[in-house]
Design a protein around this motif. Structure first.
Motif, short mmCIF file in Angstrom:
data_model
loop_
_atom_site.label_atom_id
_atom_site.label_comp_id
_atom_site.label_asym_id
_atom_site.label_seq_id
_atom_site.Cartn_x
_atom_site.Cartn_y
_atom_site.Cartn_z
N GLY A 1 27.34 35.83 26.11
CA GLY A 1 27.57 34.50 26.67
C GLY A 1 27.73 33.42 25.61
N GLU B 1 31.02 27.12 33.56
CA GLU B 1 30.15 28.27 33.77
C GLU B 1 29.60 28.79 32.44
N GLN C 1 25.59 28.95 31.14
CA GLN C 1 24.93 30.14 30.61
C GLN C 1 24.29 29.86 29.25
#
Length: 282
Positions: free
Chosen positions: A9, A112, A116
Motif C-alpha cells: 500500500g 483510497e 490506506q
C-alpha cells in the motif's frame, strides 16, 4: 521528515522523490500558465495513484520546510481548475475541461491509497475538492445593494474595463464570473485582491475564481486573507495553507471557526495535538 513505507500500500521513498523531482523540473522549465496546467494534468494522469497520494502529501508538507513551494503551487493551481464547476457562470476555462480533469476513477483510487497510508491531508483535500458539492457552493449569494441594480453583462463589461471608476463596488460583487474578470484585470492591485478574499460573506466559488489567477494564488497576503475568511471551505484552507509561512499555519491551528479536522491536520504538521475523527470518518 515525511516518509512512506515501501511495503504493501506504500509508494516507496525513492519513487516518490523521483516524481517530485520530475514535477519540480517540469515546472521550472515551463513559465506559461496554461502550459503549466497541461503538464501538471498530464503528470497527475500518468502517476500511479499510490505514488500520486504520496506526492500530494509530501509536496504540501514540504512546501515551506523543504523548498517545494513551486511544486505545491502547480498542484494547487491544477486542482482549482480541474475540479467540477457549478452551473452558474464562474468564468472561462483556461483549457478544455477534459484536458485538465483526470478520470474519476483515478482520483478515487488516489483517495483510497491515501486512506490506506493514513495521509489525512490528501484524503480530505482530494475528496472534498472532487467528490462533494457543498450546499453553500450550489447557489449564489444575495448581491450587495450597491451591485444588485446592475445586470451581470454590464458588471462583466465594467470588470474588463481599463477604467477604475466602477472598481469600488465591483470589489463587493460576489458573482464568481465577475470576480475572475476583476482578478485578471491588470488594474487590480494586491489591496483589491485582499479585499475580495476578505469579504464576508463571500461565495466559495468567488474565492476560487480569484485564486484561478496565478499571481493571486502565489501571493501570501491574498492567500492569508482567504484562509482567515470563515466563508472559505475547509479543503480550500488546507490547499492554501502550505503556501503560507509557518507562523501563519500555526495561527490557523488556533482559529476556532476553522473545521476541527482541518486544524488537527495542520496541528499535526507542527506538533500540536487536536482531537479529530478517524481518517475513515473524515
Amino acid at each position: 521528515r515525511f516518509v512512506v513505507s515501501a511495503g504493501s500500500g506504500g509508494c516507496g521513498e525513492i519513487h516518490r522523490a523521483e516524481r517530485l523531482a520530475f514535477l519540480d523540473a517540469t515546472l521550472t522549465a515551463t513559465r506559461e500558465a496554461s502550459l503549466r496546467l497541461r503538464r501538471v494534468a498530464r503528470f497527475v494522469r500518468d502517476t500511479e495513484p499510490a505514488v500520486l497520494a504520496c506526492v500530494f502529501e509530501a509536496a504540501a508538507r514540504g512546501s515551506v520546510s523543504e523548498g517545494r513551494r513551486q511544486v505545491w503551487l502547480g498542484l494547487a493551481h491544477w486542482m482549482l481548475n480541474a475540479r467540477p464547476r457549478p452551473r452558474f457562470p464562474v468564468g472561462h476555462w483556461p483549457l478544455p475541461e477534459d484536458e485538465l480533469a483526470p478520470p474519476g476513477t483515478h482520483i478515487a483510487q488516489t483517495i483510497e491509497a491515501a486512506l490506506q497510508m493514513d495521509l489525512r491531508f490528501t484524503v480530505l483535500v482530494l475528496r472534498d475538492a472532487f467528490a462533494r458539492t457543498a450546499p453553500d457552493e450550489s447557489r449564489l449569494l444575495q448581491l450587495h445593494p450597491s451591485v444588485e441594480k446592475w445586470s451581470l453583462g454590464w458588471r462583466r463589461e465594467r470588470a474588463r474595463s481599463a477604467e477604475t471608476e466602477h472598481q469600488p463596488f465591483l470589489l463587493l460583487d460576489t458573482t464568481p464570473a465577475v470576480v475572475q474578470i476583476v482578478a485578471e484585470n491588470p488594474k487590480t492591485l494586491e489591496p483589491h485582491a485582499v479585499q475580495i478574499a476578505s469579504l464576508r460573506p463571500q461565495h466559495p466559488w468567488a474565492l476560487q475564481a480569484l485564486l484561478f489567477v496565478p499571481r493571486w494564488l502565489g501571493n501570501d497576503r491574498v492567500c492569508e486573507a482567504a484562509v482567515r475568511n470563515n466563508s472559505t471551505p475547509g479543503w480550500l484552507v488546507l490547499l492554501l495553507a502550505p503556501l503560507l509561512p509557518r507562523k501563519v499555519q500555526m495561527a490557523l491551528v488556533h482559529l476556532q471557526y476553522i473545521d476541527r479536522d482541518v486544524r488537527s491536520i495542520l496541528g499535526q504538521w507542527h506538533g500540536v495535538q487536536i482531537a479529530h475523527k478517524p481518517i475513515e470518518n473524515l
